[in-house]
Design an enzyme around this catalytic site. Structure first.
Site, PDB file in Angstrom:
ATOM      1  N   LYS A   1       0.946  -1.139  -0.120  1.00 20.59           N
ATOM      2  CA  LYS A   1       0.041   0.123   0.018  1.00 20.59           C
ATOM      3  C   LYS A   1       0.797   1.361  -0.077  1.00 20.59           C
ATOM      4  O   LYS A   1       1.669   1.318   1.043  1.00 20.59           O
ATOM      5  CB  LYS A   1      -0.969  -0.093   1.212  1.00 20.59           C
ATOM      6  CG  LYS A   1      -1.843  -1.092   1.032  1.00 20.59           C
ATOM      7  CD  LYS A   1      -2.700  -0.851   0.042  1.00 20.59           C
ATOM      8  CE  LYS A   1      -4.126  -1.805   0.124  1.00 20.59           C
ATOM      9  NZ  LYS A   1      -5.043  -1.794  -1.362  1.00 20.59           N
TER      10      LYS A   1
ATOM     11  N   ASP B   1       0.210  -0.289  -4.594  1.00 22.93           N
ATOM     12  CA  ASP B   1      -1.276   0.013  -4.854  1.00 22.93           C
ATOM     13  C   ASP B   1      -1.656   1.370  -4.231  1.00 22.93           C
ATOM     14  O   ASP B   1      -1.657   1.545  -3.014  1.00 22.93           O
ATOM     15  CB  ASP B   1      -2.054  -1.108  -4.346  1.00 22.93           C
ATOM     16  CG  ASP B   1      -3.627  -0.660  -4.612  1.00 22.93           C
ATOM     17  OD1 ASP B   1      -4.159   0.087  -5.289  1.00 22.93           O
ATOM     18  OD2 ASP B   1      -4.599  -1.508  -4.000  1.00 22.93           O
TER      19      ASP B   1
ATOM     20  N   GLU C   1      -0.512  -0.055  -9.458  1.00 17.08           N
ATOM     21  CA  GLU C   1      -1.893  -0.351  -9.255  1.00 17.08           C
ATOM     22  C   GLU C   1      -2.687   0.897  -8.889  1.00 17.08           C
ATOM     23  O   GLU C   1      -2.363   1.716  -7.885  1.00 17.08           O
ATOM     24  CB  GLU C   1      -2.293  -1.372  -8.247  1.00 17.08           C
ATOM     25  CG  GLU C   1      -3.614  -1.673  -8.280  1.00 17.08           C
ATOM     26  CD  GLU C   1      -3.920  -3.211  -7.719  1.00 17.08           C
ATOM     27  OE1 GLU C   1      -5.138  -3.437  -7.526  1.00 17.08           O
ATOM     28  OE2 GLU C   1      -2.871  -3.831  -7.444  1.00 17.08           O
TER      29      GLU C   1
ATOM     30  N   ASP D   1      -8.305  -0.628 -10.705  1.00 16.13           N
ATOM     31  CA  ASP D   1      -9.110  -1.197  -9.805  1.00 16.13           C
ATOM     32  C   ASP D   1     -10.148  -0.270  -9.828  1.00 16.13           C
ATOM     33  O   ASP D   1     -11.339  -0.741 -10.311  1.00 16.13           O
ATOM     34  CB  ASP D   1      -8.347  -1.574  -8.650  1.00 16.13           C
ATOM     35  CG  ASP D   1      -9.243  -2.230  -7.544  1.00 16.13           C
ATOM     36  OD1 ASP D   1     -10.487  -2.092  -7.677  1.00 16.13           O
ATOM     37  OD2 ASP D   1      -8.917  -2.685  -6.605  1.00 16.13           O
TER      38      ASP D   1
ATOM     39  N   LYS E   1     -13.976  -6.125  -8.913  1.00 13.72           N
ATOM     40  CA  LYS E   1     -14.697  -6.231  -7.773  1.00 13.72           C
ATOM     41  C   LYS E   1     -16.183  -6.653  -7.865  1.00 13.72           C
ATOM     42  O   LYS E   1     -16.888  -5.763  -8.416  1.00 13.72           O
ATOM     43  CB  LYS E   1     -14.653  -5.031  -6.956  1.00 13.72           C
ATOM     44  CG  LYS E   1     -13.047  -4.602  -6.452  1.00 13.72           C
ATOM     45  CD  LYS E   1     -12.289  -5.609  -5.424  1.00 13.72           C
ATOM     46  CE  LYS E   1     -11.136  -5.043  -4.587  1.00 13.72           C
ATOM     47  NZ  LYS E   1     -10.338  -4.108  -5.411  1.00 13.72           N
TER      48      LYS E   1
END
Length: 367
Positions: free
Chosen positions: A165, A193, A218, A241, A265
């Site tokens: 992260k 990400d 990401e 995403d 998702k």
């Protein structure tokens, strides 16, 4: 076959490892799940689950799901749960937008239809492409030493894929990722990400300073246009995403060449129906694919596993085992995890034997 009854349960699922931390101080202590049971007039029950990650991660929030399911469910009584496209159109007709509310209902219909046909869900999703999928683990946002130590611990447990992260202070994140990369063996797969936490200026700063590190970038920025401005100077693969909210957005990402891969998702897209559609089109267009969700326990993880294992292996990135994140159980069994790989439970439908006594009293029931 007709839908005879629908029940909905509210299940709070605290995290095993404590608070989940992302950039900009965003923190969640649990998945706040809604679990749906849809039963047909032949006595077959299908299960679905939806769990947002707090109120900050996706355009969904737990109270909205609990309020929305009772608005939609009465319209489904008497309809054939196997008419999955028709069920989706009906939900969109009677309740505009809010796909996350429809996700658990859609998933339960898929589970019911597969159970009625006595086949595993993966068969209805296109067929099983491999026995297991490779799992990744998350290195949550923290200090440099905390993140490096967590990365070493995850690799020592046998995992080879890390999602690190970032998305906070750029200079600090450069040091964090540099430390993580130095702490793990060469060849460890790293995704950085940012969860759409940066401006293009910040994302380019990070990318320029970390050119020597092997990773996949990401979702650095919020919009497709912003990510495209980063993509133009990037010498690494990019996965999106949060930008993938519909078939139309996915096609726009492809048209503009913004990404090499997509994370789909289930709840963000409105359920298994739309996730499968977008997955299949994206595979044909050449994208690499991860199928997961915003959270959940055994039910939702099983749906993720069935969608992952029906994705062609050469187009599959990895998967995640959310049921291992939480302290509560909702079923007598779970998606099997061996080492760093996950399979699907044996049996028809999702293969999950939900234990209603673990769910408490339904907050909604009709039929």
């Amino acid at each position: 076959m007709k839908i005879k009854s629908i029940k909905a349960y509210h299940v709070v699922q605290p995290f095993v490892d404590g608070p989940y931390r992302m950039s900009k101080g965003r923190v969640a202590d649990c998945f706040d799940a809604v679990i749906v049971a849809i039963t047909s007039d032949s006595g077959v029950t299908g299960w679905g689950e939806m769990a947002p990650l707090g109120n900050f991660y996706s355009a969904a929030f737990p109270a909205g799901t609990r309020a929305g399911v009772p608005e939609i469910a009465p319209h489904l009584i008497g309809h054939d749960p196997r008419g999955l496209a028709g069920i989706g159109r009906l939900m969109d007709t009677v309740f505009k937008g809010h796909p996350y509310i429809k996700a658990a209902l859609d998933m339960a219909c898929w589970d019911l239809a597969a159970r009625a046909a006595d086949v595993p869900l993966v068969t209805m999703l296109g067929g099983r492409e491999s026995e297991t999928a490779e799992l990744y683990r998350v290195v949550t946002h923290g200090t440099i030493d905390q993140m490096a130590a967590l990365a070493k611990k995850i690799v020592a447990e046998g995992y080879h894929r890390l999602q690190v992260k970032v998305g906070g202070n750029v200079r600090d994140d450069i040091e964090r990722v540099t430390a993580v990369a130095a702490a793990v063996p060469k060849g460890t797969v790293i995704f950085c990400d940012a969860n759409a936490g940066w401006t293009p200026y910040q994302a380019r700063q990070f990318a320029d300073a970390t050119r020597s590190i092997d990773y996949t970038f990401e979702q650095p920025c919020m919009t497709i246009e912003e990510n495209m401005s980063v993509r133009r100077m990037l010498d690494k693969p990019m996965v999106l995403d949060e930008s993938v909210t519909s078939l139309g957005e996915m096609l726009e990402i492809h048209r503009r060449g913004v990404a090499d891969g997509l994370t789909l998702k289930i709840s963000r897209l409105g359920g298994v129906t739309q996730t499968r559609l977008i997955r299949d089109v994206a595979v044909d267009l050449g994208f690499m694919i991860t199928v997961e969700d915003t959270g959940g326990a055994e039910i939702d993880t099983a749906a993720m596993a069935h969608l992952s294992l029906s994705t062609p292996e050469e187009h599959r990135l990895h998967a995640i085992a959310f049921h291992e994140w939480v302290t509560v159980r909702t079923a007598a069994n779970k998606p099997p995890v061996t080492g760093s790989r996950m399979g699907i439970p044996d049996g028809p439908g999702l293969g999950i034997d939900v234990a209603p006594d673990l769910l408490g009293k339904p907050f909604f029931e009709i039929g």
